[in-house]
Each structure stands twice: as structure tokens, then as C-alpha cells.
Scaffold this active site. Structure first.
Site, PDB file in Angstrom:
ATOM      1  N   ARG A   1      -8.259  -3.286   0.602  1.00 25.91           N
ATOM      2  CA  ARG A   1      -8.457  -1.842   0.387  1.00 25.91           C
ATOM      3  C   ARG A   1      -9.801  -1.324   0.919  1.00 25.91           C
ATOM      4  NH1 ARG A   1      -8.329   0.679  -3.891  1.00 25.91           N
ATOM      5  NH2 ARG A   1      -6.939   2.319  -3.155  1.00 25.91           N
TER       6      ARG A   1
ATOM      7  N   CYS B   1     -14.596 -14.203   9.977  1.00 22.20           N
ATOM      8  CA  CYS B   1     -15.370 -14.075  11.196  1.00 22.20           C
ATOM      9  C   CYS B   1     -15.109 -12.685  11.777  1.00 22.20           C
ATOM     10  CB  CYS B   1     -14.911 -15.179  12.148  1.00 22.20           C
ATOM     11  SG  CYS B   1     -16.035 -15.381  13.479  1.00 22.20           S
TER      12      CYS B   1
HETATM   13  N1  LLP Z   1       7.079   5.625  -4.282  1.00 21.43           N
HETATM   14  C1  LLP Z   1       7.029   5.529  -2.935  1.00 21.43           C
HETATM   15  C2  LLP Z   1       8.196   5.950  -2.148  1.00 21.43           C
HETATM   16  C3  LLP Z   1       5.879   5.023  -2.307  1.00 21.43           C
HETATM   17  O1  LLP Z   1       5.836   4.938  -0.975  1.00 21.43           O
HETATM   18  C4  LLP Z   1       4.791   4.605  -3.088  1.00 21.43           C
HETATM   19  C5  LLP Z   1       3.576   4.031  -2.459  1.00 21.43           C
HETATM   20  C6  LLP Z   1       4.895   4.713  -4.489  1.00 21.43           C
HETATM   21  C7  LLP Z   1       6.048   5.243  -5.048  1.00 21.43           C
HETATM   22  C8  LLP Z   1       3.812   4.273  -5.414  1.00 21.43           C
HETATM   23  O2  LLP Z   1       2.640   4.977  -5.216  1.00 21.43           O
HETATM   24  P1  LLP Z   1       1.438   4.777  -6.268  1.00 21.43           P
HETATM   25  O3  LLP Z   1       1.951   5.236  -7.606  1.00 21.43           O
HETATM   26  O4  LLP Z   1       1.093   3.360  -6.276  1.00 21.43           O
HETATM   27  O5  LLP Z   1       0.353   5.635  -5.756  1.00 21.43           O
HETATM   28  N2  LLP Z   1      -1.998   0.503  -0.012  1.00 21.43           N
HETATM   29  C9  LLP Z   1      -2.422   1.786  -0.519  1.00 21.43           C
HETATM   30  C10 LLP Z   1      -1.301   2.506  -1.257  1.00 21.43           C
HETATM   31  C11 LLP Z   1      -0.035   2.671  -0.418  1.00 21.43           C
HETATM   32  C12 LLP Z   1       1.082   3.300  -1.207  1.00 21.43           C
HETATM   33  C13 LLP Z   1       2.385   3.192  -0.520  1.00 21.43           C
HETATM   34  N3  LLP Z   1       3.459   3.825  -1.215  1.00 21.43           N
HETATM   35  C14 LLP Z   1      -3.638   1.590  -1.419  1.00 21.43           C
HETATM   36  O6  LLP Z   1      -4.121   0.463  -1.544  1.00 21.43           O
HETATM   37  O7  LLP Z   1      -4.164   2.544  -1.972  1.00 21.43           O
END
Ligand code: LLP
Length: 436
Positions: A322, A355
Site C-alpha cells: 500500500r 533491491c
Molecule cells: N466491492 C467492489 C466491487 C470492490 O471493487 C471493492 C474494492 C469493494 C467492494 C471493497 O472496497 P472496500 O470496502 O475495501 O473499500 N488495494 C486498495 C483497495 C482496492 C479496492 C478494490 N475494490 C487499497 O489497498 O486501498
């Protein structure tokens, strides 16, 4: 329930325990880097959302089978974005057929929903094989599904034309996003669904991850309008995920009661118009697991580069991506080997073993190295990276041929290994050198 950022320190910058377990002992037993999750925090976050008819965990946030099993036992259903996530949900005990037992007159909920903008071949096969309900983010998915499952019920994931996220990379609405069916295309897509012989029973909007509640609230109005275009075939609406969590001191956990009321009122108006009950879903990922997880690392070098002091630990962006991806801030604390009282805090930059110069946990978006105030650290001390239970392990990689870390789940004072550390041999299992 506390509504402020987790107080992660026992004295400034120091943490010696997690979920009632001594961190030095945990590290000795399982090695580092190590992800540890506190089951009670996950249960609490599930309970926060009990007003909603369905809480559907976006397992992409933290998909270890033990975590899926835990939320399943709390009555939480699950979202899957790939055939791998469908397989995980099944392995964790989710069934394929829904029930609405105990929820008066509500339509049954599908335990597993496949939500994506495409079907790859394996995912389409898995959906067909297990009879999984599909939330379609593109019109092409409708025809591809109809060929294999004539007469299926589907959900449409609609891009309302606006979005928001903690980073531009996590904003999933508006023209800048590939996600969802464009809101103005709905009449056309409904016609395609009808031609394909599919019934549109669900409507879903997810505008981004780590959005603020004002942006999220705007979705209800947009969804209601689209729901009226779809009409009486609708039996389920989903507010998507995106709920923010407090990462920094002074940030507050969002008050979700008003947010629920807004969505409940939207659902009730639609029920009045359509003359039948509508199931109301929410689809959080981060909210359920972020605050429950820490990444335990060991300080392996302390050095100065001119005026800057660096701590180098045994986790890097292959363990927690992240910071390098989004410039994300994670609270950090030190668990020293010595028990002498901590000195004054000092500003340090924190990096990993890779690295690559971007392998820095203290960085801002754009890659600029910043610092964190911590007690002076020595080689062998543990550095604890907090609020790491969402999009932590799941985004880990084997870059530099670094094995995946171990994961432990702590429940009621007992820690259990729920994923063994990957071995060097496992790193290249499946590879081969051509013979002859
Ligand atoms: N529903 C859908 C269709 C999604 O694409 C996502 C997240 C969620 C629910 C859940 O979202 P949340 O409640 O977790 O915000 N890697 C990034 C976050 C990418 C989220 C992708 N989709 C990070 O580390 O912040």
C-alpha cells in the site's frame, strides 16, 4: 466501541502486546515478517453493520480461509472476483444456495456473488459449475452468461458517472474508471438482457475504496433513479463497499447509523413503488479487517544516509504494497527487545530488503520519502505496522524471490497459524528447466 483511530501505543511509539499476546513471543514462535489478526476486532466490525439485511465481505481485502470462516460464522456473505475467490469461499464453508430464513419476506440472498467487469474462461466455468449469482460490470458478460445459463438472474453493477477513493487508483466511478456499466447505457443494456433472456434482479454501485461518507451517500440517489429505470424485476440493491477506516491518529470511525438510514429510506421508497420487499446489501472489505491486522517485522539494519536515519526491516513492498502503490500511511510502533524505558522519539525513514529504492514504508504519493517519529531502534527490535489487515497479505508478491509471510489468527488469547510461511522450494515449484 471506540470511535477514534486505534490507540496503538502503550507509551509513545511502543507496543509490546497484540490481542493479549506478547509480540516478542509471537515473533519467536512464527518468525517475521508475520501478519497477525485479532478475531475479536473482526467480529466487532461485523456487528457494527448488523442493521443491513446482508453484509457481503469483499474478500479481496483479506481472503485467508480462516478469516472467511470467521466472518461466515458471523452471518456475513461473500463477494468473489475470480474463480480463485469462488474456490476460497467454497473451501471456507460457504454454500451455493441462499436462504432468507428469519428475515421476514425478504428475497433469499446468494451466499456467494461473482462481481467483475469480465469473465475469464475459468471464472465463467466456475460460475456455471456452482450456480453462482453474477454481478455484471459489462454488457458483454450478459451474453456470455446467457449462452451458458439461459434464463439466469443477474445483478447489474452500474457506474453512476462519479466516484471517490483514498487515491485516484481506488476511485471506481466516472469516465476515468473501467468499472461498471455506464449509467446512461442502462436502457440499452436492459434491452440486451431481455434479448438474452436474463432477468435483472439486482442493482449494485461501488464508487471506490476509502471514500468519504458524503460521496458514498450520493450513490443512494443515483441508484434509486437507475432502480426505477429497471423496474419491478429488482429484488436486491447493494450500496457497494468503500467504507473508510481510521488510519491516522485523530481520524474518527465513520458514524454509519445515518448512512444506513439513508439507504433504508431508499429501499423503502422502492418497495412502495414496486409492491414487494427489496433486500439491502452492503459490501465492505477494508472495514471488516483493516484495523484487526498488524504486520510484525524485525529491524535488521539501522543506518544514516547524510542527515537521514533509516531503519531497514525484513518486510518490504512485497509484503505490504500500500505505501509504494498509493503513498498510504500506516501507523507504526516499536517493540524493543530491551525493557528499559523508551528514549525520546526520533524521525526515521523505514525501508525493506528489496533491491529497489521505492521499497519504503514511509513515503507519500509520488514516492517522496518521509519519516516517522519512533523511539530509537536497534537491530533485533520488532517494528509493528498497524491497520494492515486489509489489502496487506492479499497484495503480497514474490518479488526478489521473497517468500510469502506467515499469517496467524488470535482468538481469545490463543494464536493459531492460519498460513505457513512459504518456503524457498515452494517459490519455484511448477518451474522447470527444458531438457535436451
Ligand atoms: N466491492 C467492489 C466491487 C470492490 O471493487 C471493492 C474494492 C469493494 C467492494 C471493497 O472496497 P472496500 O470496502 O475495501 O473499500 N488495494 C486498495 C483497495 C482496492 C479496492 C478494490 N475494490 C487499497 O489497498 O486501498
Amino acid at each position: 466501541m471506540s470511535d477514534t483511530a486505534p490507540n496503538t501505543t502503550e507509551s509513545a511509539g511502543i507496543r509490546r502486546q497484540f490481542a493479549g499476546i506478547d509480540l516478542q513471543e509471537l515473533a519467536k514462535r512464527h518468525g517475521t515478517p508475520l501478519y497477525a489478526y485479532d478475531a475479536s476486532v473482526i467480529r466487532q466490525r461485523c456487528a457494527d453493520l448488523c442493521d443491513w439485511d446482508t453484509v457481503r465481505f469483499a474478500q479481496k481485502a483479506c481472503s485467508n480461509l480462516a478469516i472467511l470462516d470467521l466472518v461466515r460464522r458471523e452471518g456475513v456473505l461473500v463477494d468473489a472476483v475470480s474463480h480463485g475467490e469462488i474456490a476460497r469461499a467454497l473451501a471456507a464453508g460457504y454454500s451455493t444456495k441462499g436462504s432468507s430464513e428469519g428475515q421476514d419476506n425478504l428475497p433469499a440472498a446468494d451466499p456467494i456473488v461473482y462481481t467483475a467487469d469480465i469473465f475469464d474462461h475459468e471464472s465463467l466455468d466456475a460460475v456455471v459449475q456452482h450456480g453462482i449469482h453474477v454481478n455484471c460490470g459489462s454488457a458483454d458478460m450478459l451474453e456470455q452468461l446467457a449462452q451458458r445459463v439461459p434464463g439466469a438472474n443477474v445483478t447489474l453493477r452500474v457506474n453512476p458517472g462519479f466516484g471517490h477513493g483514498h487515491s485516484q487508483k481506488t476511485n471506481t466511478g466516472g469516465e476515468g474508471s473501467k468499472h461498471g456499466i455506464w449509467h446512461e447505457a442502462i436502457p440499452d443494456v436492459l434491452q440486451r438482457a431481455e434479448w438474452a433472456g436474463l432477468a435483472v434482479t439486482g442493482l449494485h454501485m461501488h464508487i471506490g475504496s476509502g471514500a468519504d461518507l458524503n460521496h458514498l451517500a450520493a450513490v443512494a440517489e443515483s441508484l434509486e433513479k437507475t432502480a426505477r429505470d429497471i423496474g419491478r424485476s429488482l429484488t436486491t440493491i447493494s450500496a457497494g463497499g468503500g467504507l473508510p477506516v481510521p488510519y491516522q491518529k485523530g481520524e474518527h470511525r465513520a458514524d454509519l447509523s445515518e448512512y444506513f438510514k439513508l439507504w433504508d429510506a431508499t429501499r423503502k421508497r422502492l418497495e412502495d413503488s414496486f409492491g414487494h420487499r427489496i433486500r439491502l446489501e452492503i459490501e465492505p472489505g477494508r472495514y471488516l479487517t483493516a484495523e484487526a491486522g498488524i504486520l510484525v517485522t524485525e529491524v535488521r539494519a539501522v543506518k544514516r544516509q547524510g542527515s537521514k536515519k533509516y531503519l531497514l526491516v525484513d518486510a518490504g513492498f512485497h509484503t505490504l504494497a500500500r505505501p509504494v502503490l498509493y503513498g498510504s500511511y500506516h501507523p507504526m510502533s516499536l517493540c524493543p527487545t530491551s525493557t528499559t524505558p523508551p528514549h525520546e522519539l526520533e524521525a526515521v525513514a523505514i525501508g525493506g530488503p528489496l533491491c529497489e529504492s521505492g521499497d519504503i514504508f514511509t513515503q507519500e504519493e509520488g514516492g517522496f520519502v518521509s519519516t516517522r517519529d519512533l523511539p530509537p531502534a536497534r537491530v533485533g527490535d520488532l517494528l509493528v505496522i498497524e491497520v494492515a489487515g486489509a489489502y496487506g497479505f492479499v497484495m503480497a508478491s514474490n518479488y526478489n524471490s521473497k517468500p510469502f509471510p506467515a499469517e496467524v489468527l488470535i482468538d481469545d488469547g490463543t494464536s493459531r497459524l492460519v498460513r505457513a510461511r512459504q518456503t524457498a522450494e515452494e517459490l519455484f515449484s511448477g518451474e522447470s528447466v527444458p531438457q535436451g
